[in-house]
Scaffold this active site. Sequence first.
Site, PDB file in Angstrom:
ATOM      1  CG  ASN A 138      -1.776   1.351   1.261  1.00 18.12           C
ATOM      2  OD1 ASN A 138      -1.379   2.162   2.046  1.00 18.12           O
ATOM      3  ND2 ASN A 138      -2.769   1.112   0.476  1.00 18.12           N
ATOM      4  CD  GLU A 207      -2.343   2.189  -3.211  1.00 15.27           C
ATOM      5  OE1 GLU A 207      -3.661   2.078  -2.381  1.00 15.27           O
ATOM      6  OE2 GLU A 207      -1.544   1.421  -2.916  1.00 15.27           O
ATOM      7  CG  ASP A 254      -7.219  18.562   6.389  1.00 19.33           C
ATOM      8  OD1 ASP A 254      -7.115  18.496   5.035  1.00 19.33           O
ATOM      9  OD2 ASP A 254      -7.763  17.802   7.238  1.00 19.33           O
TER      10      ASP A 254
END
Length: 436
Positions: A138, A207, A254
């Site tokens: 991952n 990925e 964020d």
Amino acid sequence: MESDYRKFINSLDKVKIDSANKIFEISKVLNDNDKGNANTVMIENVNGYKVVGNLCTRENVAKSLNIKPEDLMNHMIKAMENEPNGELVLDKELENQYVDDEVQKIIEYPIPTYYGEDAGPYLTSGIVIVKDKDEGVNASIHRILIRPDGNLVIRMVEQRHLHYIYHKNIENAIKEGKEGIDVAIAIGVEPALLLAASTSGDVSFNELKYASAIMNKPIKTIRGKTVDLEIPEAEFIIEGKITNKNDDEGPFVDITGTYDVIRKQPVIKVTGLRTKKDPIFHALLPGGTEHKILMGLPQEPRMFKGIRNTVPSVKNVALTEGSCCWLHAVVSIDKKTQGDGKNAILAALAAHPSLKHVVIVDDDIDIYNPVDVEYAIATRVQSSRDVIIIDGAKGSSLDPSADHKMKLTAKMGIDATMDLTKGKKEFIRAVVPEFK
């Protein structure tokens, strides 16, 4: 041998800055060059290192793949279908290009402190690589706080696969006498690797193979020295163990440019550092264009496929930069029947649960041009008929206006397509013919 990452950087027009301090000044330079069209920035000296930022705009990502920006989504869809055929190639000669650093040297790396209330310096562009015996490799991107002792604290979002793999394996790792789960962090990679690591697939979705499929070439890797992992070529490589210990992570900015809360998150013990000679660090500005593109761009193929199940004539999807490439979308369709616009609204909201507002337009509208989209709203919408509002729906935790206690928000869809009962002739825009 020059890496493809460096070749790509060298191919771009850049704003060059002689030097900057890693506390606030890198972010000031990146932010000043992120007004309107984001300009790629190269800072020649930050603590003796080069730093690049504003790298992954939509146009730059397309350029790195030698395609047009409007073709990105279809290119990604084809690459996702070809993910199992992606190739990873161990390159022993590549290992000779790296220099080992003492683990404490991470404190000297040009890792920025971006904003005034940040908990400290943060890695924002690192690809985090772990492996599960059942699900495989991952690769994903997470914000990572650098502690004063040189170890790290990683933010793990509960719904992400890293969180799942960590909690599945950490207890057994400790029982077996290990310090934690093997992890590698690669910083300074090609845009396709960043794009792939930002993509949400099935837990078994690889990925790194997807990145290979995006670029249509094998990904060069090296073996970890202190971890049992294959690591893609990068300018900086950090190896470590994700431990069962937690520490405060945050506050940190964020994607919306607002501060996220402090949480207890897992500590990574750093076990090894390697860099290329004269490495180029990639600083990704939180809340900047690059952050938004890497969050939003991978969602567009998923939305397209979800909408296509309901409206087969969908043409394109764009998550808009004004909405942080997360909360608003524009969807282009070739309208066949009167209800297609409304069906596309519902399908779009279902395909991307964080979506707050969506506009459906005809395929003569440029979805990347906000003036063109506003034109469609102005000339093709009757609000009493063409606006759908859904109250009390589950939305994005990133939306400051949402009800975070109940985790609810209101959503809106605007059907800005032509009214077929009137016929298209009333809506078609005049075109100046070619002069002969």
